[in-house]
Design a protein around this motif. Sequence first.
Motif, mmCIF file in Angstrom:
data_model
loop_
_atom_site.group_PDB
_atom_site.id
_atom_site.type_symbol
_atom_site.label_atom_id
_atom_site.label_comp_id
_atom_site.label_asym_id
_atom_site.label_seq_id
_atom_site.Cartn_x
_atom_site.Cartn_y
_atom_site.Cartn_z
ATOM 1 N N GLY A 77 -19.472 -63.622 -49.690
ATOM 2 C CA GLY A 77 -20.685 -64.338 -49.304
ATOM 3 C C GLY A 77 -20.480 -65.811 -48.958
ATOM 4 O O GLY A 77 -21.429 -66.507 -48.607
ATOM 5 N N GLN A 78 -19.235 -66.280 -49.024
ATOM 6 C CA GLN A 78 -18.972 -67.690 -48.743
ATOM 7 C C GLN A 78 -18.879 -67.931 -47.228
ATOM 8 O O GLN A 78 -18.560 -67.030 -46.466
ATOM 9 C CB GLN A 78 -17.650 -68.130 -49.380
ATOM 10 N N THR A 79 -19.145 -69.173 -46.830
ATOM 11 C CA THR A 79 -19.001 -69.573 -45.427
ATOM 12 C C THR A 79 -17.770 -70.459 -45.313
ATOM 13 O O THR A 79 -17.543 -71.308 -46.173
ATOM 14 C CB THR A 79 -20.258 -70.334 -44.975
ATOM 15 N N SER A 80 -16.967 -70.219 -44.262
ATOM 16 C CA SER A 80 -15.760 -71.036 -44.111
ATOM 17 C C SER A 80 -15.438 -71.268 -42.642
ATOM 18 O O SER A 80 -15.959 -70.578 -41.769
ATOM 19 C CB SER A 80 -14.570 -70.359 -44.807
ATOM 20 N N ARG A 86 -8.415 -65.702 -35.634
ATOM 21 C CA ARG A 86 -8.166 -65.341 -37.038
ATOM 22 C C ARG A 86 -9.434 -65.586 -37.844
ATOM 23 O O ARG A 86 -9.626 -66.631 -38.451
ATOM 24 C CB ARG A 86 -7.013 -66.198 -37.567
ATOM 25 N N LEU A 87 -10.310 -64.562 -37.794
ATOM 26 C CA LEU A 87 -11.632 -64.719 -38.392
ATOM 27 C C LEU A 87 -11.658 -64.144 -39.808
ATOM 28 O O LEU A 87 -12.537 -63.382 -40.181
ATOM 29 C CB LEU A 87 -12.686 -64.047 -37.496
ATOM 30 N N LEU A 88 -10.643 -64.492 -40.589
ATOM 31 C CA LEU A 88 -10.560 -64.012 -41.967
ATOM 32 C C LEU A 88 -11.237 -65.025 -42.883
ATOM 33 O O LEU A 88 -11.147 -66.229 -42.647
ATOM 34 C CB LEU A 88 -9.088 -63.855 -42.383
ATOM 35 N N CYS A 89 -11.878 -64.525 -43.951
ATOM 36 C CA CYS A 89 -12.579 -65.404 -44.880
ATOM 37 C C CYS A 89 -11.602 -66.429 -45.463
ATOM 38 O O CYS A 89 -10.538 -66.062 -45.967
ATOM 39 C CB CYS A 89 -13.216 -64.586 -46.001
ATOM 40 N N GLY A 90 -11.974 -67.719 -45.368
ATOM 41 C CA GLY A 90 -11.115 -68.785 -45.874
ATOM 42 C C GLY A 90 -11.068 -68.825 -47.393
ATOM 43 O O GLY A 90 -10.205 -69.481 -47.972
ATOM 44 N N VAL A 91 -11.991 -68.107 -48.031
ATOM 45 C CA VAL A 91 -12.048 -68.137 -49.500
ATOM 46 C C VAL A 91 -11.306 -66.936 -50.092
ATOM 47 O O VAL A 91 -10.399 -67.088 -50.907
ATOM 48 C CB VAL A 91 -13.521 -68.170 -49.992
ATOM 49 N N CYS A 92 -11.670 -65.708 -49.635
ATOM 50 C CA CYS A 92 -11.058 -64.525 -50.266
ATOM 51 C C CYS A 92 -10.127 -63.760 -49.321
ATOM 52 O O CYS A 92 -9.478 -62.813 -49.745
ATOM 53 C CB CYS A 92 -12.150 -63.598 -50.820
ATOM 54 N N GLY A 93 -10.086 -64.142 -48.046
ATOM 55 C CA GLY A 93 -9.139 -63.512 -47.121
ATOM 56 C C GLY A 93 -9.608 -62.209 -46.500
ATOM 57 O O GLY A 93 -8.893 -61.594 -45.712
ATOM 58 N N ASN A 94 -10.823 -61.772 -46.844
ATOM 59 C CA ASN A 94 -11.342 -60.501 -46.324
ATOM 60 C C ASN A 94 -11.560 -60.584 -44.804
ATOM 61 O O ASN A 94 -11.926 -61.637 -44.276
ATOM 62 C CB ASN A 94 -12.673 -60.206 -47.039
ATOM 63 N N TRP A 95 -11.356 -59.453 -44.099
ATOM 64 C CA TRP A 95 -11.552 -59.461 -42.636
ATOM 65 C C TRP A 95 -12.975 -59.098 -42.238
ATOM 66 O O TRP A 95 -13.364 -59.271 -41.084
ATOM 67 C CB TRP A 95 -10.541 -58.565 -41.929
ATOM 68 N N ARG A 96 -13.752 -58.584 -43.179
ATOM 69 C CA ARG A 96 -15.135 -58.214 -42.837
ATOM 70 C C ARG A 96 -16.022 -59.453 -42.919
ATOM 71 O O ARG A 96 -16.600 -59.742 -43.956
ATOM 72 C CB ARG A 96 -15.647 -57.114 -43.765
ATOM 73 N N THR A 97 -16.067 -60.164 -41.813
ATOM 74 C CA THR A 97 -16.836 -61.406 -41.767
ATOM 75 C C THR A 97 -17.780 -61.382 -40.572
ATOM 76 O O THR A 97 -17.601 -60.574 -39.661
ATOM 77 C CB THR A 97 -15.912 -62.625 -41.617
#
Lengths: 135, 261
Positions: A77-80, A86-97
């Motif tokens: 749920g974080q925004t980064s 490379r649209l991976l979550c900057g906090v947890c690394g998940n690709w579902r963003t």
Amino acid sequence: MHELAVCQALMEQVESIALEEQADSVVAVHLGIGPLSGVEPRLLEQAFFIARAGSIAAEAELVIENLPVRISCDQCGQTSDALPARLLCGVCGNWRTKLVSGDELQLQHMELVRQTADELAEPEADIQQQHERVN
Amino acid sequence: MCDTCGCNVTHGNAHLVQPGGRLSKTADGREAVNVLHGLLDANDHTAAHNREHFNKHGVLAINLMSSPGAGKTSLLEATIDALKDELSIAVIEGDLETENDASRIRAHGVPAIQITTGSACHLDAHMVHDALHMLELQKLDIVFIENVGNLVCPASFDLGQHSNVTLLSVPEGDDKPAKYPVMFRAADLVLLSKCDLLPVLDDFNPDNARRYLRELASSAPVFELSAKSTAGMDDWIHWLLAELSSLEHQSGRLAAATESA
């Protein structure tokens, strides 16, 4: 080089808004562009200098705000911030963003010059004063 | 994106729509007019119109995109051969010059409209709209729009399609999704084409292509196929039939809702 086609679409919008607002000229056109829009700002600028010739925006400056790539994570749920490829979550690394910002291709606002009623009246006032002086 | 509900207001431009009126005068006497229109609104408007046309006739519209030579026309030839007994298909072909691709499609007994774009590097919704007037949509099930071979420009223009299918051929290399993120992010399905060449071009790793695609936050399925050997064609054909039946289901519900209204 689809920037020329994009720029033609931009000029049509600029001219129609200027007409609607009864502007005498357009002095600045402000765009917001994200890197995932697929439009290269520098190429769009070059196209703009060609497309503006002879139009109501012939002297207009083009101001482009480069918008950042921002994503929100479906998992944490974080925004980064992210890179375009490379649209991976900057906090947890998940690709579902999901993209929050970065694919905009938008005419945000325009700066216009309009002769006001006062300015239009001024020349008449001058004539009136001169007339009085002569008398 | 639309101007009705404000869904095109992002954190990057929200300050422009804060209270204070549409017009605000700057210090030097210029008037600032807030606009917030997409630059391609005119194209998107025509694309929505095209989509309505397709929906009205229950026709599935697929926009095929790839670099030049990735095998779009060969894929269409193999697809037509696989489906022409059960479905009615037409193709809109976009190329800078020549009728070559349309002639190849017509040789398989299917109508093809060739759009020659001249110097334009992409199809737009207006060109597709003109082509639609040359097709009898009421007699069709699927319209394929074969876009101009180009991994950059076509991605920015909505044509009114239901799905974007992007081909990545084995000789191009498996990192194309990372190099052309706008194109691959737009894909609803990615087809790794010319997979009969995998044994000789062994530096192409399909898993790398999938990984690069996931890094674009895309959940699009990836199928490996070869139009030449027809290996892997079944997955693609099943995907197409599923898309068509889902469209028919939606149109049926829409028609039922209209009748009951």
